[in-house]
Write a protein that holds these residues in place. Structure first.
Motif, PDB file in Angstrom:
ATOM      1  N   ALA A  15      26.721  50.872   7.584  1.00 11.19           N
ATOM      2  CA  ALA A  15      27.237  49.524   7.836  1.00 11.19           C
ATOM      3  C   ALA A  15      26.157  48.554   8.291  1.00 11.19           C
ATOM      4  O   ALA A  15      26.123  47.397   7.867  1.00 11.19           O
ATOM      5  CB  ALA A  15      28.351  49.590   8.879  1.00 11.19           C
ATOM      6  N   GLU A  16      25.261  48.985   9.143  1.00  6.13           N
ATOM      7  CA  GLU A  16      24.282  48.076   9.743  1.00  6.13           C
ATOM      8  C   GLU A  16      22.995  47.959   8.930  1.00  6.13           C
ATOM      9  O   GLU A  16      22.365  46.900   8.913  1.00  6.13           O
ATOM     10  CB  GLU A  16      23.950  48.540  11.172  1.00  6.13           C
ATOM     11  CG  GLU A  16      23.009  47.634  11.934  1.00  6.13           C
ATOM     12  CD  GLU A  16      23.584  46.250  12.235  1.00  6.13           C
ATOM     13  OE1 GLU A  16      22.817  45.384  12.717  1.00  6.13           O
ATOM     14  OE2 GLU A  16      24.798  46.025  11.998  1.00  6.13           O
ATOM     15  N   HIS A  17      22.613  49.025   8.228  1.00  6.52           N
ATOM     16  CA  HIS A  17      21.314  49.024   7.555  1.00  6.52           C
ATOM     17  C   HIS A  17      21.382  49.234   6.044  1.00  6.52           C
ATOM     18  O   HIS A  17      20.371  49.093   5.361  1.00  6.52           O
ATOM     19  CB  HIS A  17      20.405  50.085   8.174  1.00  6.52           C
ATOM     20  CG  HIS A  17      20.023  49.802   9.589  1.00  6.52           C
ATOM     21  ND1 HIS A  17      19.033  48.892   9.934  1.00  6.52           N
ATOM     22  CD2 HIS A  17      20.519  50.277  10.761  1.00  6.52           C
ATOM     23  CE1 HIS A  17      18.926  48.841  11.251  1.00  6.52           C
ATOM     24  NE2 HIS A  17      19.809  49.665  11.782  1.00  6.52           N
ATOM     25  N   GLY A  18      22.549  49.590   5.544  1.00  5.91           N
ATOM     26  CA  GLY A  18      22.674  49.770   4.098  1.00  5.91           C
ATOM     27  C   GLY A  18      22.216  51.125   3.594  1.00  5.91           C
ATOM     28  O   GLY A  18      21.810  51.246   2.429  1.00  5.91           O
ATOM     29  N   ARG A  44      19.288  41.429  13.372  1.00  7.83           N
ATOM     30  CA  ARG A  44      20.289  42.098  12.545  1.00  7.83           C
ATOM     31  C   ARG A  44      19.748  42.358  11.140  1.00  7.83           C
ATOM     32  O   ARG A  44      20.448  42.204  10.141  1.00  7.83           O
ATOM     33  CB  ARG A  44      21.590  41.303  12.510  1.00  7.83           C
ATOM     34  CG  ARG A  44      22.192  41.021  13.871  1.00  7.83           C
ATOM     35  CD  ARG A  44      22.526  42.297  14.649  1.00  7.83           C
ATOM     36  NE  ARG A  44      23.535  43.098  13.996  1.00  7.83           N
ATOM     37  CZ  ARG A  44      24.856  42.912  14.150  1.00  7.83           C
ATOM     38  NH1 ARG A  44      25.289  41.945  14.952  1.00  7.83           N
ATOM     39  NH2 ARG A  44      25.717  43.678  13.532  1.00  7.83           N
ATOM     40  N   ARG A  45      18.508  42.779  11.066  1.00  3.33           N
ATOM     41  CA  ARG A  45      17.868  43.096   9.799  1.00  3.33           C
ATOM     42  C   ARG A  45      18.069  44.567   9.458  1.00  3.33           C
ATOM     43  O   ARG A  45      18.257  45.410  10.334  1.00  3.33           O
ATOM     44  CB  ARG A  45      16.376  42.783   9.844  1.00  3.33           C
ATOM     45  CG  ARG A  45      16.031  41.337  10.070  1.00  3.33           C
ATOM     46  CD  ARG A  45      14.538  41.165  10.304  1.00  3.33           C
ATOM     47  NE  ARG A  45      13.739  41.611   9.158  1.00  3.33           N
ATOM     48  CZ  ARG A  45      12.431  41.782   9.194  1.00  3.33           C
ATOM     49  NH1 ARG A  45      11.763  41.566  10.321  1.00  3.33           N
ATOM     50  NH2 ARG A  45      11.788  42.181   8.113  1.00  3.33           N
ATOM     51  N   SER A  46      17.977  44.884   8.190  1.00  7.80           N
ATOM     52  CA  SER A  46      18.012  46.268   7.735  1.00  7.80           C
ATOM     53  C   SER A  46      16.634  46.888   7.876  1.00  7.80           C
ATOM     54  O   SER A  46      15.640  46.347   7.376  1.00  7.80           O
ATOM     55  CB  SER A  46      18.453  46.339   6.269  1.00  7.80           C
ATOM     56  OG  SER A  46      18.130  47.595   5.701  1.00  7.80           O
ATOM     57  N   VAL A  47      16.547  48.038   8.546  1.00 10.46           N
ATOM     58  CA  VAL A  47      15.264  48.706   8.691  1.00 10.46           C
ATOM     59  C   VAL A  47      14.751  49.194   7.339  1.00 10.46           C
ATOM     60  O   VAL A  47      13.546  49.255   7.095  1.00 10.46           O
ATOM     61  CB  VAL A  47      15.371  49.859   9.712  1.00 10.46           C
ATOM     62  CG1 VAL A  47      16.232  51.006   9.180  1.00 10.46           C
ATOM     63  CG2 VAL A  47      13.993  50.354  10.117  1.00 10.46           C
ATOM     64  N   VAL A 100      32.679  59.353   5.356  1.00 12.00           N
ATOM     65  CA  VAL A 100      32.055  58.173   5.974  1.00 12.00           C
ATOM     66  C   VAL A 100      32.192  56.978   5.025  1.00 12.00           C
ATOM     67  O   VAL A 100      31.718  57.034   3.886  1.00 12.00           O
ATOM     68  CB  VAL A 100      30.571  58.447   6.279  1.00 12.00           C
ATOM     69  CG1 VAL A 100      29.880  57.174   6.750  1.00 12.00           C
ATOM     70  CG2 VAL A 100      30.447  59.543   7.334  1.00 12.00           C
ATOM     71  N   PRO A 101      32.817  55.889   5.462  1.00 20.10           N
ATOM     72  CA  PRO A 101      33.025  54.739   4.579  1.00 20.10           C
ATOM     73  C   PRO A 101      31.716  54.156   4.062  1.00 20.10           C
ATOM     74  O   PRO A 101      30.788  53.906   4.833  1.00 20.10           O
ATOM     75  CB  PRO A 101      33.752  53.728   5.478  1.00 20.10           C
ATOM     76  CG  PRO A 101      34.352  54.539   6.580  1.00 20.10           C
ATOM     77  CD  PRO A 101      33.409  55.684   6.796  1.00 20.10           C
ATOM     78  N   GLY A 102      31.625  53.980   2.754  1.00 16.36           N
ATOM     79  CA  GLY A 102      30.472  53.332   2.143  1.00 16.36           C
ATOM     80  C   GLY A 102      29.305  54.240   1.831  1.00 16.36           C
ATOM     81  O   GLY A 102      28.398  53.842   1.091  1.00 16.36           O
ATOM     82  N   ASP A 112      30.677  44.761  15.368  1.00 10.65           N
ATOM     83  CA  ASP A 112      30.670  44.604  13.913  1.00 10.65           C
ATOM     84  C   ASP A 112      30.839  45.933  13.190  1.00 10.65           C
ATOM     85  O   ASP A 112      31.502  46.007  12.150  1.00 10.65           O
ATOM     86  CB  ASP A 112      29.369  43.938  13.467  1.00 10.65           C
ATOM     87  CG  ASP A 112      29.260  42.496  13.912  1.00 10.65           C
ATOM     88  OD1 ASP A 112      30.309  41.877  14.173  1.00 10.65           O
ATOM     89  OD2 ASP A 112      28.127  41.987  14.015  1.00 10.65           O
ATOM     90  N   VAL A 113      30.232  46.988  13.724  1.00  8.88           N
ATOM     91  CA  VAL A 113      30.262  48.279  13.028  1.00  8.88           C
ATOM     92  C   VAL A 113      31.532  49.064  13.321  1.00  8.88           C
ATOM     93  O   VAL A 113      32.152  49.627  12.416  1.00  8.88           O
ATOM     94  CB  VAL A 113      29.025  49.112  13.420  1.00  8.88           C
ATOM     95  CG1 VAL A 113      29.120  50.536  12.845  1.00  8.88           C
ATOM     96  CG2 VAL A 113      27.750  48.439  12.934  1.00  8.88           C
ATOM     97  N   TYR A 114      31.935  49.112  14.602  1.00 11.10           N
ATOM     98  CA  TYR A 114      33.046  49.971  15.002  1.00 11.10           C
ATOM     99  C   TYR A 114      34.308  49.206  15.410  1.00 11.10           C
ATOM    100  O   TYR A 114      35.336  49.831  15.668  1.00 11.10           O
ATOM    101  CB  TYR A 114      32.628  50.853  16.182  1.00 11.10           C
ATOM    102  CG  TYR A 114      31.440  51.738  15.914  1.00 11.10           C
ATOM    103  CD1 TYR A 114      31.476  52.712  14.917  1.00 11.10           C
ATOM    104  CD2 TYR A 114      30.277  51.616  16.671  1.00 11.10           C
ATOM    105  CE1 TYR A 114      30.374  53.537  14.681  1.00 11.10           C
ATOM    106  CE2 TYR A 114      29.175  52.438  16.448  1.00 11.10           C
ATOM    107  CZ  TYR A 114      29.237  53.394  15.449  1.00 11.10           C
ATOM    108  OH  TYR A 114      28.137  54.205  15.212  1.00 11.10           O
ATOM    109  N   GLY A 115      34.219  47.886  15.515  1.00  9.62           N
ATOM    110  CA  GLY A 115      35.401  47.121  15.922  1.00  9.62           C
ATOM    111  C   GLY A 115      35.677  47.159  17.401  1.00  9.62           C
ATOM    112  O   GLY A 115      36.831  46.925  17.822  1.00  9.62           O
ATOM    113  N   THR A 116      34.674  47.398  18.226  1.00  7.29           N
ATOM    114  CA  THR A 116      34.842  47.419  19.680  1.00  7.29           C
ATOM    115  C   THR A 116      34.828  45.992  20.232  1.00  7.29           C
ATOM    116  O   THR A 116      34.385  45.057  19.553  1.00  7.29           O
ATOM    117  CB  THR A 116      33.733  48.251  20.338  1.00  7.29           C
ATOM    118  OG1 THR A 116      32.467  47.792  19.850  1.00  7.29           O
ATOM    119  CG2 THR A 116      33.879  49.712  19.987  1.00  7.29           C
ATOM    120  N   PRO A 117      35.264  45.778  21.484  1.00  9.54           N
ATOM    121  CA  PRO A 117      35.280  44.422  22.062  1.00  9.54           C
ATOM    122  C   PRO A 117      33.894  43.807  22.172  1.00  9.54           C
ATOM    123  O   PRO A 117      32.907  44.515  22.406  1.00  9.54           O
ATOM    124  CB  PRO A 117      35.894  44.636  23.444  1.00  9.54           C
ATOM    125  CG  PRO A 117      36.640  45.915  23.352  1.00  9.54           C
ATOM    126  CD  PRO A 117      35.884  46.767  22.388  1.00  9.54           C
TER     127      PRO A 117
END
Length: 410
Positions: free
Chosen positions: A179-182, A276-279, A208-210, A402-407
């Motif tokens: 989700a975060e890095h592709g 928020r870049r992809s490594v 695992v989604p995606g 953004d990744v897990y939907g936490t507060p």
């Protein structure tokens, strides 16, 4: 709240689930180890063999593995032999003469005594399927495994070694990098987990989604142990580690040479960027195809009970006090022309790879104290948040949202 894991009873063939590469290529994860004959006296001996050590050290000490795998390189011209640190076995490795079969070609390998690993490369005809040599007085014949880099052609791979980490952690780890890095592929070396089966691990990754594809590689070799007695080595008490250091080179050379980019991250490590870049994208654009960056500790402090999850931990020490000594790395194998044949990815660096760019400030490897199993020091003691010493890391909070939907507010 954190989304639940996929149902572990779901079929790996379900719609939209990641592809298990071992289903299409049944021998893709098979290694060709060379082990000392248990009927012969020759063994690897620890440093300071006269010192008194607990039995647990000897139980974890790898005294019989010479090489963990023997395989073709991605060009087909060479054969790699990859093994753990030789110690007293080094003179025998230095004098090896290898004969390819069926060609009968005799050749001496190029040898690199690397960082806690032995890297040998020998040139043999492409038609040779086995090699033979004598190690001490022991005759050895071993199959040459195929190179599998084509299975990951163009992929962005995150890989790790695992032993009994909770399946929930492994799912969260892979989900994060997708989700975060592709990330498109995940590779997990399993070091003889006993809490679940390899099929349980495969089913977890399949859901695992995606994630597009994954591979679980059995890696049953003894991991090694911390040594509190002999500390005269350059790695101090960490010298007696065996299973982990060689697998970096084995993965890079056997599986990773056609990948678009590769990131090594343990299950307790999540890489984040303030931008928020992809490594993966960052290392693919880097001048030398190698990116190194710092780690920082995430403290064992959370409000929730039960089995911990990464997203429950967002507290670290303030400023430079949060820094962990180790670094993390990512590589772009397409830039391997900057690397020698003996280039060695290792736990915290990549040796033998030309790079003038130093460490990147665009990424941090967050290292979670509270996400751990089977380590050598106690990471279970929880701390109490102290605003004078600690901070709730907003980058972690926002990324987890953004990744897990936490507060977004904690």
């Amino acid at each position: 709240m954190i989304s639940p894991l996929p149902n572990p009873t779901l079929s790996r063939y379900g719609v939209g689930m990641a592809i298990d590469l071992a289903l299409a290529h049944p021998d893709i994860a098979v290694a060709a180890p060379v082990l000392l004959d248990p009927a012969r006296p020759l063994r690897r001996i620890p440093l300071g063999p006269e010192l008194d050590r607990p039995q647990s050290f000897h139980d974890r000490f790898d005294d019989d593995a010479v090489f963990y795998d023997v395989f073709r390189d991605h060009t087909g011209r060479h054969v790699y032999l990859i093994g753990p640190m030789a110690l007293n076995l080094a003179p025998l490795i230095d004098n090896l003469e290898i004969v390819g079969h069926p060609s009968g070609t005799s050749a001496r390998p190029r040898i690199h005594h690397g960082i806690q690993a032995e890297i040998l490369r020998v040139t043999l005809p492409k038609g040779d399927t086995h090699l033979r040599f004598t190690f001490g007085e022991q005759p050895v014949e071993v199959a040459i495994q195929r190179n599998r880099s084509d299975a990951f052609r163009g992929d962005r791979i995150v890989f790790t070694i695992n032993k009994d980490n909770d399946l929930a952690w492994i799912a969260d780890w892979a989900r994060f990098y997708v989700a975060e890095h592709g990330a498109t592929a995940a590779v997990v070396y399993d070091n003889d987990s006993t809490s679940y089966s390899l099929d349980d691990l495969r089913t977890t990754l399949a859901g695992v989604p995606g994630l597009e594809k994954f591979l679980v590689i059995p890696w049953p070799y003894r991991f090694g142990s911390m040594d509190d007695v002999f500390t005269g080595h350059r790695f101090g008490g960490n010298w007696a580690m065996f299973a982990q250091p060689p697998k970096f080179t084995q993965f890079f050379r056997r599986y990773g040479m056609r990948a678009r980019s590769i990131l090594n991250a343990d299950i307790d490590e999540l890489v984040m960027s303030p931008f928020r870049r992809s490594v993966f994208k960052a290392v693919e654009r880097s001048p030398f195809g190698l990116l190194r960056f710092n780690r920082m500790w995430v403290l064992n402090a959370r409000a929730e009970d039960g089995v911990p999850r990464h997203a429950q931990f967002v507290i670290r020490k303030k400023g430079v006090a949060a820094r962990d000594r180790g670094k993390k790395w990512a590589i772009a194998p397409g830039r391997a022309f900057f690397a020698s044949w003996r280039a060695q990815p290792w736990t915290h660096q990549v040796r033998g790879w030309f790079n003038l760019s130093g460490s990147s400030g665009a990424f941090y490897g967050y290292h979670f104290i509270g996400i751990s199993r089977s380590w050598y020091w106690d990471r279970t003691e929880q701390i109490t948040f102290d605003p004078k010493l600690h901070v709730k890391d907003q980058l972690m909070i926002d990324t987890f949202a953004d990744v897990y939907g936490t507060p977004r507010r904690r």
